[in-house]
Write a protein that holds these residues in place. Structure first.
Motif, mmCIF file in Angstrom:
data_model
loop_
_atom_site.group_PDB
_atom_site.id
_atom_site.type_symbol
_atom_site.label_atom_id
_atom_site.label_comp_id
_atom_site.label_asym_id
_atom_site.label_seq_id
_atom_site.Cartn_x
_atom_site.Cartn_y
_atom_site.Cartn_z
ATOM 1 N N ARG A 196 0.850 -1.187 0.000
ATOM 2 C CA ARG A 196 0.000 0.000 0.000
ATOM 3 C C ARG A 196 0.887 1.240 0.000
ATOM 4 O O ARG A 196 1.804 1.359 0.814
ATOM 5 C CB ARG A 196 -0.913 0.012 1.233
ATOM 6 C CG ARG A 196 -1.951 -1.082 1.202
ATOM 7 C CD ARG A 196 -2.961 -0.849 2.315
ATOM 8 N NE ARG A 196 -3.940 -1.914 2.372
ATOM 9 C CZ ARG A 196 -5.011 -1.984 1.614
ATOM 10 N NH1 ARG A 196 -5.222 -1.061 0.714
ATOM 11 N NH2 ARG A 196 -5.864 -2.988 1.728
ATOM 12 N N PRO A 197 0.632 2.203 -0.903
ATOM 13 C CA PRO A 197 1.457 3.401 -0.949
ATOM 14 C C PRO A 197 1.255 4.255 0.288
ATOM 15 O O PRO A 197 0.177 4.291 0.859
ATOM 16 C CB PRO A 197 0.944 4.115 -2.209
ATOM 17 C CG PRO A 197 -0.434 3.597 -2.414
ATOM 18 C CD PRO A 197 -0.447 2.200 -1.901
ATOM 19 N N LYS A 198 2.326 4.918 0.712
ATOM 20 C CA LYS A 198 2.261 5.788 1.865
ATOM 21 C C LYS A 198 2.289 7.243 1.408
ATOM 22 O O LYS A 198 2.850 7.587 0.392
ATOM 23 C CB LYS A 198 3.434 5.507 2.818
ATOM 24 C CG LYS A 198 3.408 4.080 3.375
ATOM 25 C CD LYS A 198 4.557 3.857 4.327
ATOM 26 C CE LYS A 198 4.511 2.439 4.901
ATOM 27 N NZ LYS A 198 5.637 2.186 5.832
ATOM 28 N N GLY A 199 1.693 8.116 2.208
ATOM 29 C CA GLY A 199 1.684 9.540 1.894
ATOM 30 C C GLY A 199 0.682 9.917 0.831
ATOM 31 O O GLY A 199 0.696 11.044 0.347
ATOM 32 N N ASP A 200 -0.208 8.988 0.468
ATOM 33 C CA ASP A 200 -1.162 9.284 -0.595
ATOM 34 C C ASP A 200 -2.141 10.379 -0.209
ATOM 35 O O ASP A 200 -2.551 11.185 -1.044
ATOM 36 C CB ASP A 200 -1.963 8.021 -0.956
ATOM 37 C CG ASP A 200 -1.111 7.005 -1.699
ATOM 38 O OD1 ASP A 200 -0.042 7.398 -2.193
ATOM 39 O OD2 ASP A 200 -1.519 5.840 -1.765
ATOM 40 N N ALA A 201 -2.552 10.411 1.057
ATOM 41 C CA ALA A 201 -3.549 11.387 1.474
ATOM 42 C C ALA A 201 -3.040 12.811 1.277
ATOM 43 O O ALA A 201 -3.735 13.664 0.713
ATOM 44 C CB ALA A 201 -3.936 11.153 2.932
ATOM 45 N N LEU A 202 -1.799 13.078 1.714
ATOM 46 C CA LEU A 202 -1.249 14.419 1.544
ATOM 47 C C LEU A 202 -1.043 14.748 0.076
ATOM 48 O O LEU A 202 -1.293 15.876 -0.367
ATOM 49 C CB LEU A 202 0.081 14.532 2.304
ATOM 50 C CG LEU A 202 -0.025 14.473 3.834
ATOM 51 C CD1 LEU A 202 1.368 14.529 4.454
ATOM 52 C CD2 LEU A 202 -0.872 15.633 4.347
ATOM 53 N N ARG A 203 -0.592 13.781 -0.701
ATOM 54 C CA ARG A 203 -0.380 14.008 -2.126
ATOM 55 C C ARG A 203 -1.699 14.333 -2.827
ATOM 56 O O ARG A 203 -1.773 15.228 -3.675
ATOM 57 C CB ARG A 203 0.260 12.777 -2.755
ATOM 58 C CG ARG A 203 0.709 12.995 -4.200
ATOM 59 C CD ARG A 203 1.094 11.690 -4.875
ATOM 60 N NE ARG A 203 1.705 10.744 -3.952
ATOM 61 C CZ ARG A 203 1.937 9.477 -4.260
ATOM 62 N NH1 ARG A 203 1.568 8.999 -5.442
ATOM 63 N NH2 ARG A 203 2.503 8.663 -3.398
ATOM 64 N N ALA A 204 -2.752 13.627 -2.452
ATOM 65 C CA ALA A 204 -4.047 13.845 -3.106
ATOM 66 C C ALA A 204 -4.583 15.245 -2.849
ATOM 67 O O ALA A 204 -5.264 15.817 -3.707
ATOM 68 C CB ALA A 204 -5.052 12.803 -2.616
ATOM 69 N N TRP A 205 -4.279 15.816 -1.684
ATOM 70 C CA TRP A 205 -4.730 17.172 -1.384
ATOM 71 C C TRP A 205 -4.036 18.228 -2.255
ATOM 72 O O TRP A 205 -4.484 19.383 -2.300
ATOM 73 C CB TRP A 205 -4.489 17.494 0.093
ATOM 74 C CG TRP A 205 -5.559 16.986 1.002
ATOM 75 C CD1 TRP A 205 -5.501 15.900 1.816
ATOM 76 C CD2 TRP A 205 -6.866 17.531 1.185
ATOM 77 N NE1 TRP A 205 -6.679 15.728 2.499
ATOM 78 C CE2 TRP A 205 -7.536 16.722 2.136
ATOM 79 C CE3 TRP A 205 -7.539 18.628 0.646
ATOM 80 C CZ2 TRP A 205 -8.851 16.978 2.555
ATOM 81 C CZ3 TRP A 205 -8.849 18.889 1.056
ATOM 82 C CH2 TRP A 205 -9.480 18.071 1.992
ATOM 83 N N ARG A 206 -2.969 17.843 -2.946
ATOM 84 C CA ARG A 206 -2.247 18.797 -3.801
ATOM 85 C C ARG A 206 -2.570 18.614 -5.275
ATOM 86 O O ARG A 206 -1.969 19.298 -6.121
ATOM 87 C CB ARG A 206 -0.738 18.657 -3.581
ATOM 88 C CG ARG A 206 -0.286 18.975 -2.160
ATOM 89 C CD ARG A 206 1.219 19.115 -2.079
ATOM 90 N NE ARG A 206 1.900 17.863 -2.377
ATOM 91 C CZ ARG A 206 2.249 16.966 -1.465
ATOM 92 N NH1 ARG A 206 1.973 17.182 -0.186
ATOM 93 N NH2 ARG A 206 2.881 15.854 -1.811
#
Length: 390
Positions: A196-206
């Protein structure tokens, strides 16, 4: 029955139960207002507790699905909803606002996690089937609201206390979900060969596209949610009808939503997301104007029908668009849901405050602005070209 068909049925049951919980009291909102001795503005603030709880929990919903899987999050969410509705029922029975408000906050927290998780699970099944499914799943939600509206109208006619109706739904919902989640696709079947990829939530907000999908879904949610929250009140207070007719008007709206979603898959497969959304949003605009300005109750109900049909596909298409790339679906659905639920956070108190000064029918005209914005940004729903071709 193969695994995909079972998963489809399980997710459909999750959508339907979610809708039933949502409508378990909104179809009788005037009775809730009277039981708690609230004004229109105060009712708007009470509704804010529900949407506030949802918005509070949404940023963590995507990571929760990543960590525990959609099935577990749906079940946990349904348990929280059941506990929250029991608190709300206790407040209604006692005529006391604070337990009702706390109960709605907890209900909102549970519903938001339940909502994101079932959308992620549904989008996964849709991708594997290779054809549109999300509108039909959201039709399941609408069928749940139809059932809630129909039961609400019937029990209002029978003079059954709203607290009893809400308490029964609170007990049944988590029990039903305990069986439904067993049909979901196994968690390891989602992406078995990839971490599972990590940091996706923050990336998606950008991501500009994700945020614009969120704006589109927000406007659609505002158009849908305003009717869910205020249509029964508009019929009772604005058009001087009975509580039974108010519940019937709510039922007409959610029935039209259901029909639009049942027919939506075929329309989307044939004409594409953008064309279908633009046409339906224009229909919703006409329906809203009829609800606000028609003098005959028959035409008001026609307007409620058009409003419901026109608003039917905005939210499910937004969820599908956010899920176009499987590996980032949970993070993007979480972001889009967080943005969209702002409509449920701001809408109830905004319309309630406007209703205090200009009347509920004129207050509903604020929805026109949301429909216009949605029409302007529908192009963002177009699927990206071969997102995983590389």
């Amino acid at each position: 029955m193969d695994a995909l068909a079972r998963a489809r049925n399980g997710v459909l049951a999750a959508f339907a139960a979610n809708g039933l919980c949502f409508a378990s009291w909104l179809s009788r909102a005037p009775q809730a207002r009277d039981a708690l001795s609230l004004s229109a503005a105060q009712l708007g603030l009470l509704l804010l507790c529900l949407s506030g709880g949802a918005c509070l929990a949404l940023p963590a919903s995507g990571p929760a699905v990543h960590r525990w899987g959609a099935a577990r999050v749906v079940l946990i969410g349904s348990i929280l909803v059941g506990l929250g509705l029991l608190g709300f029922a206790a407040g209604l029975a006692a005529g006391t606002v604070w337990p009702a408000a706390v109960g709605l906050v907890l209900t909102g927290i549970g519903m938001s996690n339940w909502d994101v998780a079932m959308n992620v699970a549904g989008a996964d099944v849709e991708r594997r089937r290779g054809r549109s499914l999300m509108p039909r799943l959201h039709a399941g939600f609408s069928l749940g609201t139809v059932a809630g509206g129909g039961v609400g109208a019937l029990l209002a006619a029978w003079l059954v206390p709203l607290a009893i109706q809400v308490a029964v739904v609170a007990v049944l919902a988590p029990v039903a979900m305990a069986f439904a989640v067993r049909l979901f696709l196994p968690e390891e079947a989602h992406e078995p060969d990839q971490p599972r990829p990590k940091g996706d939530a923050l990336r998606a907000w950008r991501e500009p596209r994700t945020l614009l999908i969120g704006l589109l879904t927000l406007c659609a949610a505002f158009a849908e949610g305003s009717a869910n929250d205020w249509l029964a009140v508009a019929l009772v207070d604005g058009h001087q009808t009975s509580a039974v007719v108010g519940a019937l008007g709510f039922g007409v709206f959610v029935t039209a939503m259901t029909i639009g979603r049942l027919a939506g898959g075929a329309l989307l497969d044939r004409f594409g997301r953008v064309v279908v959304l633009r046409g339906l949003l224009a229909v919703a605009l006409v329906g809203l104007l009829l609800v606000a300005f028609a003098s005959s109750i028959v035409w008001v109900l026609v307007g409620a029908t058009l409003w419901g049909f026109g608003a039917s596909l905005g939210f499910p298409v937004g969820m599908s668009a956010a899920s176009d790339e499987p590996k980032l679906a949970a993070a993007r659905v979480g972001v889009v849901s967080s943005v969209a639920y702002t409509a449920f956070l701001a809408g109830p108190p905004l319309i309630g405050l406007l209703a205090e000064h200009s009347g509920i029918l004129h207050a509903l005209l604020v929805v026109l602005g949301a429909l216009v914005v949605a029409l302007l940004v529908t192009g963002v729903a177009r699927p990206p070209a071969a997102p995983e071709a590389r």
